[in-house]
Design a protein around this motif. Structure first.
Motif, PDB file in Angstrom:
ATOM      1  N   TRP A 291     -17.383 -18.114   0.634  1.00  0.00           N
ATOM      2  CA  TRP A 291     -17.174 -17.548  -0.699  1.00  0.00           C
ATOM      3  C   TRP A 291     -16.487 -18.520  -1.649  1.00  0.00           C
ATOM      4  CZ3 TRP A 291     -15.999 -15.175   3.926  1.00  0.00           C
ATOM      5  CH2 TRP A 291     -16.859 -14.149   4.299  1.00  0.00           C
ATOM      6  N   ALA A 292     -15.786 -19.515  -1.119  1.00  0.00           N
ATOM      7  CA  ALA A 292     -15.145 -20.567  -1.934  1.00  0.00           C
ATOM      8  C   ALA A 292     -14.315 -19.971  -3.071  1.00  0.00           C
ATOM      9  CB  ALA A 292     -16.195 -21.527  -2.482  1.00  0.00           C
ATOM     10  N   ASP A 293     -13.481 -19.005  -2.750  1.00  0.00           N
ATOM     11  CA  ASP A 293     -12.635 -18.365  -3.754  1.00  0.00           C
ATOM     12  C   ASP A 293     -11.362 -19.182  -3.931  1.00  0.00           C
ATOM     13  OD1 ASP A 293     -10.920 -16.750  -5.236  1.00  0.00           O
ATOM     14  OD2 ASP A 293     -11.651 -14.900  -4.329  1.00  0.00           O
ATOM     15  N   PRO A 294     -11.052 -19.653  -5.157  1.00  0.00           N
ATOM     16  CA  PRO A 294      -9.861 -20.486  -5.369  1.00  0.00           C
ATOM     17  C   PRO A 294      -8.562 -19.687  -5.518  1.00  0.00           C
ATOM     18  CG  PRO A 294     -11.049 -20.246  -7.425  1.00  0.00           C
ATOM     19  CD  PRO A 294     -11.863 -19.514  -6.389  1.00  0.00           C
ATOM     20  N   SER A 295      -8.606 -18.368  -5.317  1.00  0.00           N
ATOM     21  CA  SER A 295      -7.429 -17.525  -5.537  1.00  0.00           C
ATOM     22  C   SER A 295      -6.288 -17.885  -4.595  1.00  0.00           C
ATOM     23  CB  SER A 295      -7.778 -16.049  -5.339  1.00  0.00           C
ATOM     24  OG  SER A 295      -8.785 -15.633  -6.225  1.00  0.00           O
ATOM     25  N   ASN A 296      -5.071 -17.868  -5.151  1.00  0.00           N
ATOM     26  CA  ASN A 296      -3.860 -18.001  -4.345  1.00  0.00           C
ATOM     27  C   ASN A 296      -3.328 -16.615  -3.997  1.00  0.00           C
ATOM     28  OD1 ASN A 296      -3.703 -20.892  -4.423  1.00  0.00           O
ATOM     29  ND2 ASN A 296      -3.010 -20.728  -6.549  1.00  0.00           N
ATOM     30  N   PHE A 297      -2.306 -16.585  -3.151  1.00  0.00           N
ATOM     31  CA  PHE A 297      -1.720 -15.315  -2.707  1.00  0.00           C
ATOM     32  C   PHE A 297      -1.304 -14.458  -3.891  1.00  0.00           C
ATOM     33  CE2 PHE A 297       1.516 -12.435  -1.216  1.00  0.00           C
ATOM     34  CZ  PHE A 297       1.124 -12.089   0.070  1.00  0.00           C
ATOM     35  N   ASP A 298      -0.615 -15.065  -4.857  1.00  0.00           N
ATOM     36  CA  ASP A 298      -0.108 -14.263  -5.969  1.00  0.00           C
ATOM     37  C   ASP A 298      -1.177 -13.916  -6.998  1.00  0.00           C
ATOM     38  OD1 ASP A 298      -0.395 -16.797  -6.934  1.00  0.00           O
ATOM     39  OD2 ASP A 298       1.625 -17.003  -7.734  1.00  0.00           O
ATOM     40  N   ASP A 299      -2.400 -14.427  -6.847  1.00  0.00           N
ATOM     41  CA  ASP A 299      -3.516 -13.972  -7.668  1.00  0.00           C
ATOM     42  C   ASP A 299      -4.041 -12.625  -7.181  1.00  0.00           C
ATOM     43  OD1 ASP A 299      -3.626 -16.240  -9.380  1.00  0.00           O
ATOM     44  OD2 ASP A 299      -4.646 -17.365  -7.790  1.00  0.00           O
ATOM     45  N   ILE A 300      -3.836 -12.355  -5.898  1.00  0.00           N
ATOM     46  CA  ILE A 300      -4.388 -11.144  -5.288  1.00  0.00           C
ATOM     47  C   ILE A 300      -3.304 -10.122  -4.971  1.00  0.00           C
ATOM     48  CG2 ILE A 300      -5.666 -10.251  -3.296  1.00  0.00           C
ATOM     49  CD1 ILE A 300      -7.146 -12.904  -3.203  1.00  0.00           C
ATOM     50  N   PHE A 301      -2.172 -10.595  -4.469  1.00  0.00           N
ATOM     51  CA  PHE A 301      -1.107  -9.686  -4.051  1.00  0.00           C
ATOM     52  C   PHE A 301       0.141  -9.873  -4.915  1.00  0.00           C
ATOM     53  CE2 PHE A 301      -3.571 -10.561  -0.116  1.00  0.00           C
ATOM     54  CZ  PHE A 301      -4.042  -9.272   0.112  1.00  0.00           C
ATOM     55  N   ASN A 302       0.934  -8.835  -4.971  1.00  0.00           N
ATOM     56  CA  ASN A 302       2.212  -8.867  -5.684  1.00  0.00           C
ATOM     57  C   ASN A 302       3.233  -9.560  -4.778  1.00  0.00           C
ATOM     58  OD1 ASN A 302       4.778  -8.220  -6.784  1.00  0.00           O
ATOM     59  ND2 ASN A 302       3.958  -6.384  -7.739  1.00  0.00           N
ATOM     60  N   VAL A 303       3.442 -10.843  -5.004  1.00  0.00           N
ATOM     61  CA  VAL A 303       4.236 -11.649  -4.083  1.00  0.00           C
ATOM     62  C   VAL A 303       5.708 -11.225  -4.067  1.00  0.00           C
ATOM     63  CG1 VAL A 303       4.665 -13.501  -5.754  1.00  0.00           C
ATOM     64  CG2 VAL A 303       4.707 -14.018  -3.317  1.00  0.00           C
ATOM     65  N   LYS A 304       6.258 -10.851  -5.211  1.00  0.00           N
ATOM     66  CA  LYS A 304       7.662 -10.421  -5.252  1.00  0.00           C
ATOM     67  C   LYS A 304       7.855  -9.145  -4.430  1.00  0.00           C
ATOM     68  CE  LYS A 304      11.534  -9.488  -8.388  1.00  0.00           C
ATOM     69  NZ  LYS A 304      12.032  -8.339  -7.617  1.00  0.00           N
ATOM     70  N   HIS A 305       6.946  -8.202  -4.606  1.00  0.00           N
ATOM     71  CA  HIS A 305       7.036  -6.960  -3.821  1.00  0.00           C
ATOM     72  C   HIS A 305       6.885  -7.249  -2.327  1.00  0.00           C
ATOM     73  CE1 HIS A 305       6.542  -2.707  -2.837  1.00  0.00           C
ATOM     74  NE2 HIS A 305       5.518  -3.070  -2.089  1.00  0.00           N
ATOM     75  N   PHE A 306       5.986  -8.164  -1.994  1.00  0.00           N
ATOM     76  CA  PHE A 306       5.771  -8.545  -0.596  1.00  0.00           C
ATOM     77  C   PHE A 306       7.054  -9.072   0.037  1.00  0.00           C
ATOM     78  CE2 PHE A 306       4.410 -12.035   2.347  1.00  0.00           C
ATOM     79  CZ  PHE A 306       3.825 -11.249   3.335  1.00  0.00           C
ATOM     80  N   ILE A 307       7.739  -9.947  -0.664  1.00  0.00           N
ATOM     81  CA  ILE A 307       8.974 -10.543  -0.132  1.00  0.00           C
ATOM     82  C   ILE A 307      10.095  -9.512  -0.077  1.00  0.00           C
ATOM     83  CG2 ILE A 307      10.779 -12.250  -0.601  1.00  0.00           C
ATOM     84  CD1 ILE A 307       8.592 -14.040  -1.818  1.00  0.00           C
ATOM     85  N   ASP A 308      10.282  -8.781  -1.178  1.00  0.00           N
ATOM     86  CA  ASP A 308      11.406  -7.842  -1.262  1.00  0.00           C
ATOM     87  C   ASP A 308      11.260  -6.657  -0.314  1.00  0.00           C
ATOM     88  OD1 ASP A 308      12.539  -9.433  -3.171  1.00  0.00           O
ATOM     89  OD2 ASP A 308      11.916  -8.198  -4.880  1.00  0.00           O
ATOM     90  N   SER A 309      10.055  -6.146  -0.169  1.00  0.00           N
ATOM     91  CA  SER A 309       9.866  -4.931   0.627  1.00  0.00           C
ATOM     92  C   SER A 309       9.999  -5.174   2.123  1.00  0.00           C
ATOM     93  CB  SER A 309       8.490  -4.322   0.337  1.00  0.00           C
ATOM     94  OG  SER A 309       7.457  -5.206   0.732  1.00  0.00           O
ATOM     95  N   LEU A 310       9.982  -6.433   2.543  1.00  0.00           N
ATOM     96  CA  LEU A 310      10.108  -6.760   3.971  1.00  0.00           C
ATOM     97  C   LEU A 310      11.413  -7.471   4.289  1.00  0.00           C
ATOM     98  CD1 LEU A 310       6.436  -7.950   4.571  1.00  0.00           C
ATOM     99  CD2 LEU A 310       7.461  -5.850   5.446  1.00  0.00           C
ATOM    100  N   ARG A 311      12.340  -7.512   3.345  1.00  0.00           N
ATOM    101  CA  ARG A 311      13.570  -8.302   3.516  1.00  0.00           C
ATOM    102  C   ARG A 311      14.456  -7.794   4.646  1.00  0.00           C
ATOM    103  NH1 ARG A 311      16.925  -8.566  -1.501  1.00  0.00           N
ATOM    104  NH2 ARG A 311      18.795  -8.066  -0.335  1.00  0.00           N
ATOM    105  N   ASP A 312      14.292  -6.521   5.020  1.00  0.00           N
ATOM    106  CA  ASP A 312      15.092  -5.988   6.125  1.00  0.00           C
ATOM    107  C   ASP A 312      14.473  -6.305   7.483  1.00  0.00           C
ATOM    108  OD1 ASP A 312      12.958  -4.244   5.443  1.00  0.00           O
ATOM    109  OD2 ASP A 312      13.857  -2.682   6.684  1.00  0.00           O
ATOM    110  N   GLU A 313      13.304  -6.961   7.471  1.00  0.00           N
ATOM    111  CA  GLU A 313      12.627  -7.317   8.730  1.00  0.00           C
ATOM    112  C   GLU A 313      12.463  -8.822   8.892  1.00  0.00           C
ATOM    113  OE1 GLU A 313      11.753  -5.499  11.195  1.00  0.00           O
ATOM    114  OE2 GLU A 313      11.532  -3.435  10.518  1.00  0.00           O
ATOM    115  N   VAL A 314      11.974  -9.483   7.842  1.00  0.00           N
ATOM    116  CA  VAL A 314      11.605 -10.899   7.935  1.00  0.00           C
ATOM    117  C   VAL A 314      12.044 -11.629   6.673  1.00  0.00           C
ATOM    118  CG1 VAL A 314       9.693 -12.528   8.181  1.00  0.00           C
ATOM    119  CG2 VAL A 314       9.582 -10.329   9.344  1.00  0.00           C
ATOM    120  N   ARG A 315      12.557 -12.821   6.855  1.00  0.00           N
ATOM    121  CA  ARG A 315      12.882 -13.669   5.718  1.00  0.00           C
ATOM    122  C   ARG A 315      11.601 -14.397   5.294  1.00  0.00           C
ATOM    123  NH1 ARG A 315      17.195 -17.133   7.634  1.00  0.00           N
ATOM    124  NH2 ARG A 315      18.257 -15.114   7.808  1.00  0.00           N
ATOM    125  N   ILE A 316      11.210 -14.210   4.030  1.00  0.00           N
ATOM    126  CA  ILE A 316       9.983 -14.825   3.516  1.00  0.00           C
ATOM    127  C   ILE A 316      10.335 -15.696   2.323  1.00  0.00           C
ATOM    128  CG2 ILE A 316       7.667 -14.399   2.597  1.00  0.00           C
ATOM    129  CD1 ILE A 316       7.741 -11.646   3.915  1.00  0.00           C
TER     130      ILE A 316
END
Length: 503
Positions: A137-162
């Protein structure tokens, strides 16, 4: 009695306090505070109604959604965002885990969930995953183009350091060379603790350059299985631009009533990969074969299409899908959204399906070219829109059990076992051929199709495990049954028969 002082007459009886008029600022302040309180109450009521579903609460929350024009799920998402952050988990990190996901959107989504779980198991610091840009598919999208990166990091802070990126000292330009490898597929916690953890302690940074299916379906502790679900269903929110357009699609469909999503995987890449050419012209079959030969990672080159179809290994054609939907009871009044890319053969192959179901739509027909402009040439972002609509649909019908079909199925199970019809393609092509050659009447064909799918509609069931054959057992993300019950032991609430018996 009167008192005079310096020529000013003052009465000793009590005078009323003067009335001070409210300023515009005060009036504005009162109105704003009242509005905030009212909206807070409505948001909490909607969130409460989403979690607990007595009829009167559901009716109220649905009415609020209609009045405000914002989808119910969006209200709940906003209320979740406003909740305070969980405390950070304190642990001594054993090193950094960098991952490069491979495949399409849903393959990468499942891999991200697995890699967060591995980082939690090994007490690692996870670097925000890198998405595949080199696949078909050769999609140039980065993680934060598709997912909410801040929410990803903050919502898992009690489990994993990202972290968003590696510290500079681990950068290649400073002479640091990370150790790169693909972990062994379908591995359990023992593999990661005994073989991967020592490597990380030695190298400090480990780069997993392939991440698909690297964690076993079964034999994983329940707390880790539940973490996989938490990442999938809560931490991986789509980016704001995707969610905004996705919710608009859902609203446009819901305004016209209930709708079915048909995941019609009759696309060029799938047909070339599977070698399925039923219904294609000779020229089309040759084109698909040439495409298969052009990609070295598609190892199987010579494929017998008829044999593969009879084994149920081909996606249904549009014509077969039309017959199947009709047999299942859907009619011309059924609103059908096609979740797919460009159908191979284009409108010519969709003619039979459109004749049977005139209310067929795709995102390109519901949204303007301007709205889709930013998503063009970004297949994963387009797939994210289809994913949102598929999860929200009244019925989901995939014509092939690929990654999207299975991940959507699992998501719909998590949301209350929403109706998902998983087609028995081996049985279906047999019935279709019998009907088309005149040996099976329409009534008998329809009855046989309904009977074959009576227990394949997303009901609660235990995931099937096959020791030493992970590729043949049920996929975790299609049925993460550990996440549907309370406590650490889920067997009591599901079927004890491990052969996919529906309860």
């Amino acid at each position: 009695m009167e008192v005079r002082s310096e020529g000013i007459q003052v009465r000793s009886d009590k005078l009323p306090a003067p009335v001070i008029p409210r300023t515009r600022l005060q009036v504005w302040f009162v109105r704003v505070c009242s509005s905030i309180l009212l909206w807070t109450f409505l948001v909490q009521l909607v969130a409460f109604g989403k979690l607990w579903h007595p009829p009167f609460i559901s009716n109220i929350t649905n009415r609020i959604s209609q009045v405000t024009g914002i989808p119910l799920s969006l209200h709940v998402e906003q209320s979740i965002q406003s909740t305070p952050l969980l405390p950070t988990r304190n642990y001594s990190s054993n090193g950094y885990l960098r991952v490069s996901c491979n495949g399409g959107l849903n393959q990468m989504r499942a891999a991200i969930c697995d890699m967060v779980t591995v980082a939690r198991l090994l007490n690692l610091t996870l670097v925000v995953p890198e998405l595949d840009k080199t696949s078909f598919w050769a999609d140039p999208s980065n993680f934060d183009d598709i997912f909410n990166v801040k929410h990803f990091i903050d919502s898992l802070r009690d489990e994993v350091r990202i972290v968003r990126r590696l510290p500079k000292k681990f950068n290649r330009k400073y002479g640091f060379l990370p150790f790169a490898m693909p972990p062994v597929s379908w591995s359990n916690e023992k593999y990661y603790l005994e073989q991967i953890l020592p490597l990380i302690k030695k190298h400090r940074v480990l780069h997993f350059n392939k991440t698909d299916t690297r964690l076993a379906n079964n034999g994983i502790p329940v707390y880790l299985q539940k973490l996989r679900c938490r990442v999938n269903f809560q931490a991986l929110k789509f980016s704001p631009q995707i969610e905004t357009l996705g919710y608009k699609l859902i609203r446009l469909l819901q305004e016209k009533g209930p709708f079915v999503v048909l995941h019609l995987r009759y696309e060029m890449d799938m047909l070339a990969f599977s070698g399925c050419t039923h219904g294609c012209t000779k020229e089309e079959a040759d084109e698909l074969k040439q495409m298969r030969y052009a990609f070295p990672w598609w190892r199987e080159k010579e494929i017998l299409s008829d044999q593969r179809r009879s084994q149920g290994l081909c996606p249904l054609t549009p014509e077969e899908a039309a017959l199947t939907l009709q047999a299942l009871g859907f009619n011309k009044e059924t609103q059908i959204y096609i979740a797919a890319g460009e159908i191979y053969g284009s409108e010519r192959r969709l003619a039979t399906l459109r004749e049977a179901f005139p209310m067929i739509v795709k995102k390109e027909a519901l949204l303007s070219p301007e709205e889709l402009k930013l998503f063009r040439n970004h297949s994963s972002q387009m797939a994210a829109l289809d994913f949102m609509v598929s999860v929200a649909s009244n019925t989901f019908v995939p014509t092939y059990d690929g990654n999207m079909a299975r991940v959507v199925e699992g998501h719909r199970r998590y949301l209350g076992f929403k109706r998902t019809i998983t087609l028995d393609r081996k049985k279906l092509v047999e019935l279709v051929d019998m009907h088309q050659n005149g040996t099976l009447s329409w009534d008998d064909f329809a009855a046989a199709v309904r009977l074959a799918h009576e227990k394949r509609q997303g009901q609660p069931m235990q995931r099937r495990a096959i020791p030493d054959k992970p590729k043949e057992e049920d996929y975790f993300y299609a049925n993460p049954h550990e996440c549907f019950c309370e406590g650490m032991n889920c067997n009591d609430s599901l079927s004890h028969n491990n052969s996919s018996k529906v309860i």
